[in-house]
Design a protein around this motif. Structure first.
Motif, PDB file in Angstrom:
ATOM      1  N   LYS A 166       2.130  12.833   0.527  1.00  0.00           N
ATOM      2  CA  LYS A 166       2.709  12.380  -0.743  1.00  0.00           C
ATOM      3  C   LYS A 166       2.793  10.864  -0.878  1.00  0.00           C
ATOM      4  O   LYS A 166       2.927  10.350  -1.975  1.00  0.00           O
ATOM      5  CB  LYS A 166       4.113  12.970  -0.901  1.00  0.00           C
ATOM      6  CG  LYS A 166       4.108  14.477  -1.005  1.00  0.00           C
ATOM      7  CD  LYS A 166       5.496  15.008  -1.163  1.00  0.00           C
ATOM      8  CE  LYS A 166       5.452  16.531  -1.272  1.00  0.00           C
ATOM      9  NZ  LYS A 166       6.787  17.105  -1.368  1.00  0.00           N
ATOM     10  N   PHE A 167       2.724  10.136   0.253  1.00  0.00           N
ATOM     11  CA  PHE A 167       2.907   8.686   0.196  1.00  0.00           C
ATOM     12  C   PHE A 167       2.168   8.010   1.337  1.00  0.00           C
ATOM     13  O   PHE A 167       1.750   8.648   2.307  1.00  0.00           O
ATOM     14  CB  PHE A 167       4.402   8.336   0.277  1.00  0.00           C
ATOM     15  CG  PHE A 167       5.023   8.660   1.606  1.00  0.00           C
ATOM     16  CD1 PHE A 167       5.048   7.719   2.629  1.00  0.00           C
ATOM     17  CD2 PHE A 167       5.572   9.908   1.857  1.00  0.00           C
ATOM     18  CE1 PHE A 167       5.597   8.021   3.866  1.00  0.00           C
ATOM     19  CE2 PHE A 167       6.135  10.212   3.088  1.00  0.00           C
ATOM     20  CZ  PHE A 167       6.148   9.274   4.090  1.00  0.00           C
ATOM     21  N   VAL A 168       2.022   6.685   1.195  1.00  0.00           N
ATOM     22  CA  VAL A 168       1.590   5.812   2.284  1.00  0.00           C
ATOM     23  C   VAL A 168       2.653   4.723   2.417  1.00  0.00           C
ATOM     24  O   VAL A 168       3.523   4.592   1.558  1.00  0.00           O
ATOM     25  CB  VAL A 168       0.189   5.195   2.040  1.00  0.00           C
ATOM     26  CG1 VAL A 168      -0.884   6.260   2.081  1.00  0.00           C
ATOM     27  CG2 VAL A 168       0.139   4.420   0.732  1.00  0.00           C
ATOM     28  N   ILE A 169       2.575   3.941   3.459  1.00  0.00           N
ATOM     29  CA  ILE A 169       3.585   2.918   3.717  1.00  0.00           C
ATOM     30  C   ILE A 169       2.983   1.531   3.496  1.00  0.00           C
ATOM     31  O   ILE A 169       1.899   1.222   3.983  1.00  0.00           O
ATOM     32  CB  ILE A 169       4.139   3.050   5.145  1.00  0.00           C
ATOM     33  CG1 ILE A 169       4.831   4.413   5.291  1.00  0.00           C
ATOM     34  CG2 ILE A 169       5.108   1.912   5.469  1.00  0.00           C
ATOM     35  CD1 ILE A 169       5.329   4.716   6.675  1.00  0.00           C
ATOM     36  N   CYS A 170       3.716   0.694   2.748  1.00  0.00           N
ATOM     37  CA  CYS A 170       3.289  -0.681   2.491  1.00  0.00           C
ATOM     38  C   CYS A 170       3.255  -1.465   3.796  1.00  0.00           C
ATOM     39  O   CYS A 170       4.227  -1.446   4.564  1.00  0.00           O
ATOM     40  CB  CYS A 170       4.238  -1.342   1.495  1.00  0.00           C
ATOM     41  SG  CYS A 170       3.856  -3.082   1.184  1.00  0.00           S
ATOM     42  N   ALA A 171       2.146  -2.149   4.043  1.00  0.00           N
ATOM     43  CA  ALA A 171       1.966  -2.926   5.271  1.00  0.00           C
ATOM     44  C   ALA A 171       2.886  -4.141   5.335  1.00  0.00           C
ATOM     45  O   ALA A 171       3.153  -4.654   6.419  1.00  0.00           O
ATOM     46  CB  ALA A 171       0.518  -3.374   5.400  1.00  0.00           C
TER      47      ALA A 171
ATOM     48  N   GLY B 245       7.096  -2.161   4.062  1.00  0.00           N
ATOM     49  CA  GLY B 245       7.507  -0.907   4.671  1.00  0.00           C
ATOM     50  C   GLY B 245       7.939   0.150   3.674  1.00  0.00           C
ATOM     51  O   GLY B 245       8.351   1.239   4.058  1.00  0.00           O
ATOM     52  N   LYS B 246       7.853  -0.165   2.374  1.00  0.00           N
ATOM     53  CA  LYS B 246       8.223   0.797   1.329  1.00  0.00           C
ATOM     54  C   LYS B 246       7.257   1.970   1.314  1.00  0.00           C
ATOM     55  O   LYS B 246       6.074   1.819   1.598  1.00  0.00           O
ATOM     56  CB  LYS B 246       8.176   0.147  -0.054  1.00  0.00           C
ATOM     57  CG  LYS B 246       9.177  -0.951  -0.283  1.00  0.00           C
ATOM     58  CD  LYS B 246       8.995  -1.544  -1.666  1.00  0.00           C
ATOM     59  CE  LYS B 246       9.889  -2.737  -1.882  1.00  0.00           C
ATOM     60  NZ  LYS B 246       9.611  -3.394  -3.173  1.00  0.00           N
ATOM     61  N   HIS B 247       7.792   3.126   0.942  1.00  0.00           N
ATOM     62  CA  HIS B 247       6.945   4.297   0.737  1.00  0.00           C
ATOM     63  C   HIS B 247       6.321   4.202  -0.644  1.00  0.00           C
ATOM     64  O   HIS B 247       7.016   3.977  -1.631  1.00  0.00           O
ATOM     65  CB  HIS B 247       7.768   5.579   0.840  1.00  0.00           C
ATOM     66  CG  HIS B 247       8.228   5.868   2.229  1.00  0.00           C
ATOM     67  ND1 HIS B 247       8.685   7.092   2.616  1.00  0.00           N
ATOM     68  CD2 HIS B 247       8.296   5.090   3.342  1.00  0.00           C
ATOM     69  CE1 HIS B 247       9.009   7.066   3.893  1.00  0.00           C
ATOM     70  NE2 HIS B 247       8.796   5.849   4.353  1.00  0.00           N
ATOM     71  N   ILE B 248       4.991   4.346  -0.721  1.00  0.00           N
ATOM     72  CA  ILE B 248       4.252   4.245  -1.983  1.00  0.00           C
ATOM     73  C   ILE B 248       3.699   5.628  -2.314  1.00  0.00           C
ATOM     74  O   ILE B 248       2.839   6.134  -1.582  1.00  0.00           O
ATOM     75  CB  ILE B 248       3.071   3.265  -1.866  1.00  0.00           C
ATOM     76  CG1 ILE B 248       3.498   1.930  -1.261  1.00  0.00           C
ATOM     77  CG2 ILE B 248       2.390   3.079  -3.217  1.00  0.00           C
ATOM     78  CD1 ILE B 248       2.343   1.103  -0.731  1.00  0.00           C
ATOM     79  N   PRO B 249       4.179   6.259  -3.389  1.00  0.00           N
ATOM     80  CA  PRO B 249       3.592   7.547  -3.784  1.00  0.00           C
ATOM     81  C   PRO B 249       2.104   7.357  -4.078  1.00  0.00           C
ATOM     82  O   PRO B 249       1.698   6.330  -4.631  1.00  0.00           O
ATOM     83  CB  PRO B 249       4.352   7.915  -5.059  1.00  0.00           C
ATOM     84  CG  PRO B 249       5.586   7.078  -5.039  1.00  0.00           C
ATOM     85  CD  PRO B 249       5.240   5.831  -4.271  1.00  0.00           C
TER      86      PRO B 249
ATOM     87  N   GLY C 130       2.691  -3.577  -4.191  1.00  0.00           N
ATOM     88  CA  GLY C 130       2.428  -4.252  -5.452  1.00  0.00           C
ATOM     89  C   GLY C 130       1.653  -5.538  -5.240  1.00  0.00           C
ATOM     90  O   GLY C 130       1.281  -5.878  -4.107  1.00  0.00           O
ATOM     91  N   PRO C 131       1.446  -6.276  -6.329  1.00  0.00           N
ATOM     92  CA  PRO C 131       0.653  -7.506  -6.226  1.00  0.00           C
ATOM     93  C   PRO C 131       1.313  -8.586  -5.375  1.00  0.00           C
ATOM     94  O   PRO C 131       0.619  -9.362  -4.714  1.00  0.00           O
ATOM     95  CB  PRO C 131       0.484  -7.952  -7.675  1.00  0.00           C
ATOM     96  CG  PRO C 131       1.570  -7.270  -8.432  1.00  0.00           C
ATOM     97  CD  PRO C 131       1.850  -5.997  -7.701  1.00  0.00           C
TER      98      PRO C 131
END
Length: 72
Positions: free
Chosen positions: A29-34, A37-41, A58-59
């Protein structure tokens, strides 16, 4: 996955990032921002780096990582 890669969390997708598209290697359902560390749907994923195989929330995070990688 190598010995330095953390195993995915439950419901975490594993993706291979390409130029303009990605391939789902393990559904989730998600990946993790490098950076954050936020979960990205997956439906919200718009920013990634195919060279480093990293996703970004995000940008701002994508730009921060680009600056880290390209500072001299």
């Amino acid at each position: 996955m190598n010995m330095h890669t953390k195993p995915p969390l439950p419901d975490q997708a594993v993706l291979h990032y390409g130029d303009g598209e990605y391939v789902v290697m393990k559904p989730g359902k998600f990946v993790i921002c490098a950076v954050s560390g936020k979960h990205i749907p997956l439906e919200a994923l718009r920013y990634w780096n195919p060279t480093t195989q990293e996703a970004f929330a995000g940008p701002e995070e994508a730009t921060a990582r680009w600056k880290d990688l390209n500072q001299r």
